[in-house]
Motif scaffolding. Structure first.
Motif, PDB file in Angstrom:
ATOM      1  N   THR A 112       4.196  59.239   1.948  1.00  0.00           N
ATOM      2  CA  THR A 112       3.771  60.541   1.447  1.00  0.00           C
ATOM      3  C   THR A 112       4.047  61.640   2.473  1.00  0.00           C
ATOM      4  O   THR A 112       4.545  62.709   2.130  1.00  0.00           O
ATOM      5  N   ALA A 113       3.727  61.357   3.735  1.00  0.00           N
ATOM      6  CA  ALA A 113       4.007  62.325   4.790  1.00  0.00           C
ATOM      7  C   ALA A 113       5.505  62.563   4.919  1.00  0.00           C
ATOM      8  O   ALA A 113       5.958  63.695   5.121  1.00  0.00           O
ATOM      9  N   LEU A 114       6.282  61.498   4.764  1.00  0.00           N
ATOM     10  CA  LEU A 114       7.733  61.601   4.874  1.00  0.00           C
ATOM     11  C   LEU A 114       8.298  62.528   3.800  1.00  0.00           C
ATOM     12  O   LEU A 114       9.200  63.336   4.068  1.00  0.00           O
ATOM     13  N   LEU A 115       7.777  62.423   2.596  1.00  0.00           N
ATOM     14  CA  LEU A 115       8.230  63.279   1.507  1.00  0.00           C
ATOM     15  C   LEU A 115       8.021  64.754   1.846  1.00  0.00           C
ATOM     16  O   LEU A 115       8.921  65.591   1.667  1.00  0.00           O
ATOM     17  N   GLY A 116       6.836  65.081   2.350  1.00  0.00           N
ATOM     18  CA  GLY A 116       6.551  66.467   2.707  1.00  0.00           C
ATOM     19  C   GLY A 116       7.427  66.965   3.840  1.00  0.00           C
ATOM     20  O   GLY A 116       7.916  68.102   3.817  1.00  0.00           O
ATOM     21  N   LEU A 117       7.673  66.127   4.844  1.00  0.00           N
ATOM     22  CA  LEU A 117       8.492  66.519   5.986  1.00  0.00           C
ATOM     23  C   LEU A 117       9.941  66.764   5.580  1.00  0.00           C
ATOM     24  O   LEU A 117      10.563  67.740   6.008  1.00  0.00           O
ATOM     25  N   VAL A 118      10.480  65.887   4.751  1.00  0.00           N
ATOM     26  CA  VAL A 118      11.872  66.039   4.310  1.00  0.00           C
ATOM     27  C   VAL A 118      12.023  67.307   3.483  1.00  0.00           C
ATOM     28  O   VAL A 118      12.972  68.072   3.666  1.00  0.00           O
ATOM     29  N   ALA A 119      11.091  67.535   2.575  1.00  0.00           N
ATOM     30  CA  ALA A 119      11.161  68.729   1.726  1.00  0.00           C
ATOM     31  C   ALA A 119      11.102  70.007   2.559  1.00  0.00           C
ATOM     32  O   ALA A 119      11.787  70.992   2.262  1.00  0.00           O
ATOM     33  N   TYR A 120      10.302  69.979   3.625  1.00  0.00           N
ATOM     34  CA  TYR A 120      10.125  71.183   4.450  1.00  0.00           C
ATOM     35  C   TYR A 120      11.307  71.421   5.380  1.00  0.00           C
ATOM     36  O   TYR A 120      11.663  72.568   5.667  1.00  0.00           O
ATOM     37  N   ALA A 121      11.960  70.354   5.863  1.00  0.00           N
ATOM     38  CA  ALA A 121      12.987  70.500   6.895  1.00  0.00           C
ATOM     39  C   ALA A 121      14.409  70.509   6.368  1.00  0.00           C
ATOM     40  O   ALA A 121      15.355  70.687   7.141  1.00  0.00           O
ATOM     41  N   ILE A 122      14.599  70.336   5.080  1.00  0.00           N
ATOM     42  CA  ILE A 122      15.947  70.175   4.547  1.00  0.00           C
ATOM     43  C   ILE A 122      16.744  71.478   4.543  1.00  0.00           C
ATOM     44  O   ILE A 122      17.977  71.477   4.683  1.00  0.00           O
ATOM     45  N   LEU A 123      16.062  72.610   4.396  1.00  0.00           N
ATOM     46  CA  LEU A 123      16.773  73.887   4.232  1.00  0.00           C
ATOM     47  C   LEU A 123      17.646  74.276   5.423  1.00  0.00           C
ATOM     48  O   LEU A 123      18.796  74.677   5.226  1.00  0.00           O
ATOM     49  N   PRO A 124      17.172  74.219   6.675  1.00  0.00           N
ATOM     50  CA  PRO A 124      18.042  74.632   7.788  1.00  0.00           C
ATOM     51  C   PRO A 124      19.345  73.847   7.876  1.00  0.00           C
ATOM     52  O   PRO A 124      20.412  74.426   8.120  1.00  0.00           O
ATOM     53  N   VAL A 125      19.279  72.537   7.656  1.00  0.00           N
ATOM     54  CA  VAL A 125      20.495  71.712   7.730  1.00  0.00           C
ATOM     55  C   VAL A 125      21.398  72.000   6.537  1.00  0.00           C
ATOM     56  O   VAL A 125      22.621  72.099   6.683  1.00  0.00           O
ATOM     57  N   LEU A 126      20.816  72.139   5.372  1.00  0.00           N
ATOM     58  CA  LEU A 126      21.588  72.441   4.161  1.00  0.00           C
ATOM     59  C   LEU A 126      22.336  73.764   4.301  1.00  0.00           C
ATOM     60  O   LEU A 126      23.558  73.839   4.082  1.00  0.00           O
ATOM     61  N   ARG A 127      21.618  74.807   4.685  1.00  0.00           N
ATOM     62  CA  ARG A 127      22.238  76.130   4.786  1.00  0.00           C
ATOM     63  C   ARG A 127      23.265  76.183   5.917  1.00  0.00           C
ATOM     64  O   ARG A 127      24.332  76.770   5.762  1.00  0.00           O
ATOM     65  N   ASN A 128      22.961  75.580   7.047  1.00  0.00           N
ATOM     66  CA  ASN A 128      23.906  75.613   8.170  1.00  0.00           C
ATOM     67  C   ASN A 128      25.171  74.809   7.881  1.00  0.00           C
ATOM     68  O   ASN A 128      26.246  75.151   8.358  1.00  0.00           O
ATOM     69  N   THR A 129      25.028  73.721   7.116  1.00  0.00           N
ATOM     70  CA  THR A 129      26.221  72.975   6.717  1.00  0.00           C
ATOM     71  C   THR A 129      27.117  73.827   5.832  1.00  0.00           C
ATOM     72  O   THR A 129      28.345  73.868   6.022  1.00  0.00           O
ATOM     73  N   MET A 130      26.518  74.529   4.888  1.00  0.00           N
ATOM     74  CA  MET A 130      27.288  75.435   4.027  1.00  0.00           C
ATOM     75  C   MET A 130      28.009  76.492   4.844  1.00  0.00           C
ATOM     76  O   MET A 130      29.214  76.712   4.702  1.00  0.00           O
ATOM     77  N   VAL A 131      27.252  77.159   5.716  1.00  0.00           N
ATOM     78  CA  VAL A 131      27.826  78.241   6.523  1.00  0.00           C
ATOM     79  C   VAL A 131      28.912  77.709   7.445  1.00  0.00           C
ATOM     80  O   VAL A 131      29.983  78.303   7.585  1.00  0.00           O
ATOM     81  N   GLY A 132      28.647  76.567   8.076  1.00  0.00           N
ATOM     82  CA  GLY A 132      29.610  76.003   9.011  1.00  0.00           C
ATOM     83  C   GLY A 132      30.935  75.660   8.363  1.00  0.00           C
ATOM     84  O   GLY A 132      32.002  75.892   8.944  1.00  0.00           O
TER      85      GLY A 132
END
Length: 257
Positions: A130-150
């Motif tokens: 359950t904690a893992l689900l919340g952490l992944v949902a919260y931290a996914i945006l920076p990597v997602l957006r930076n991959t797009m930009v990169g």
């Protein structure tokens, strides 16, 4: 003219390299100093039985391992999910899917993390997952957006040159696009790691352990030394992870960039 330009360029680069090298040394020294000061302060206190049960080596090591396990597991899942989605969203042919992907990534940070964890408990119960689900949902945006930009900021002529050399689309992606996007992706991953360390303290609310248990127990039982130790240890871990991220950026950065 050329010599002057090179000289000026060298002078401009030197402070940056010096500052970066200084940070690499200062950060771990500051972390060690903070931990030593914390230990010295706690050693001067007369701890009652409740505080002694929380502030001993076995408990602190166990909570550190739980906190690191949550952080590492969440980061691995974020990498596995966010980088492929970022690549898909970076393609112009997928412009209709991109808003959906970005909306999904934004939802993780738009919804309060504690609220997301509470909702997840109704589906998954309490515990590490359950904690893992919340952490992944919260931290996914920076990597997602930076991959797009990169990927999107790569000079199209480099891609055309690679295709002209006979590379397939997959080879261009692996050998050119992702390689050149590494610094930007690592910057997003570094941000995600630090966010994950901080948010992992909320894992204590769903019985996932970590330093959050020290903080919460200290607050519930009105034992400030326990709360302070939990908070300082969390901060030190976050700074240490950020330092490792900066080190990885400098080591994994492609030559010539």
């Amino acid at each position: 003219m050329t010599a002057d330009t090179l000289t000026l360029g060298g002078r401009a680069e030197a402070p940056t390299r010096t500052t970066s090298g200084l940070r690499q040394v200062v950060t771990p020294v500051a972390i060690v100093a903070a931990l030593v000061a914390l230990y010295a302060w706690v050693s001067t206190l007369e701890l009652d039985s409740i505080e002694q049960r929380s502030l001993n080596r076995e408990v602190i090591v166990a909570k550190a391992i739980e906190h690191i396990q949550m952080t590492v597991a969440a980061t691995v899942l974020v990498v596995v999910i966010a980088i492929p989605l970022g690549i898909v969203a970076s393609r112009s042919k997928n412009r209709f899917i991109t808003p959906i992907i970005l909306t999904g990534g934004n939802l993780g940070q738009a919804v309060p993390a504690i609220g997301l964890l509470v909702l997840a408990t109704f589906i998954m119960g309490v515990g590490f997952q359950t904690a893992l689900l919340g952490l992944v949902a919260y931290a996914i945006l920076p990597v997602l957006r930076n991959t797009m930009v990169g990927v999107q900021q790569i000079d199209p002529t480099l891609i055309e040159a690679a295709r002209g050399m006979g590379m397939t689309k997959g080879q261009v992606l692996r050998r050119v696009e992702l390689k050149l996007a590494v610094p930007t992706i690592l910057a997003g991953l570094r941000t995600a790691l630090v966010l994950t360390v901080g948010m992992a303290t909320l894992g204590a609310f769903v019985a996932a352990g970590g330093f959050g248990e020290l903080i919460i127990n200290g607050l519930k039982l009105n034992r400030m030394p326990v709360t302070i130790v939990g908070g300082v240890l969390t901060a030190c871990l976050a700074f240490f992870i950020d330092w490792l991220g900066a080190l990885a950026e400098s080591l994994l950065k492609p030559k010539g960039i």
